[in-house]
Design an enzyme around this catalytic site. Structure first.
Site, short mmCIF file in Angstrom:
data_model
loop_
_atom_site.label_atom_id
_atom_site.label_comp_id
_atom_site.label_asym_id
_atom_site.label_seq_id
_atom_site.Cartn_x
_atom_site.Cartn_y
_atom_site.Cartn_z
N ASP A 1 0.85 -1.19 0.00
CA ASP A 1 0.00 0.00 0.00
C ASP A 1 0.88 1.24 0.00
OD1 ASP A 1 -2.46 -1.37 0.09
OD2 ASP A 1 -2.32 -1.59 2.26
N ASP B 1 -6.84 -1.43 -4.85
CA ASP B 1 -7.96 -1.15 -3.94
C ASP B 1 -8.90 -0.10 -4.54
OD1 ASP B 1 -6.80 -2.87 -2.05
OD2 ASP B 1 -5.72 -1.23 -1.09
#
Length: 169
Positions: free
Chosen positions: A124, A143
């Site tokens: 991330d 995402d």
């Protein structure tokens, strides 16, 4: 798009490939440029680049577990991806909105699945926050694609239910 009848809406898989490639390139870039949890402020008090590894699911769900969750989430991603491909193949010609939504979700799912299988965690790098008081969990392009695709799916279902017929196109 050639042979749409034979292949359903599978020609829309170029969106899936694009999401996957951009996701993996962006993750590689930020892993090369940032150290773990380092932040580069883009918009003060709102948006930063960072590097974080997530061994759990969305929003770090089950991230503190002993490692079994890696395989559970990988299995879920594989099953969901297979279902999405079959769904895409069965779409009719006018169901463009739905095809794009499914392709986005599939691309994001495959991007995070690749991380989970190869690295053991999801990379991330996007951090949204408010004045160092509130932080949304870090996330990535995969995402984002999953979220946009899911919202499109929800809107499609709402439009379909409201009109009483499929609202694709």
């Amino acid at each position: 798009m050639p042979e749409v009848d034979r292949f359903g809406r599978l020609p829309w898989l170029w969106i899936t490939v694009l999401v996957f490639v951009l996701d993996q390139l962006s993750k590689a870039f930020f892993q090369a440029e940032l150290s773990m949890y380092q932040q580069i402020v883009v918009i003060p008090d709102l948006f930063s680049w960072t590097l974080a590894y997530n061994t759990g699911a969305a929003f770090s769900f089950l991230a503190d577990s002993s490692g079994w969750q890696r395989w559970l989430f990988a299995l879920i991603a594989i099953v969901v991806s297979a279902i999405l491909v079959v769904w895409l193949k069965r779409l009719k010609k006018g169901e463009t909105w739905l095809a794009i939504a499914l392709a986005l979700v599939l691309g994001g799912a495959l991007g995070n699945l690749y991380d989970r299988m190869v690295l053991g965690h999801v990379v991330d790098f996007i951090l949204v926050h408010w004045q160092n008081r509130w932080y949304f969990p870090a996330f990535n392009l995969a995402d984002s694609a999953i979220t946009v695709g899911a919202v499109m799916l929800a809107l499609d279902m709402f439009r379909s239910k409201k009109s009483g017929e499929a609202a694709h196109g």
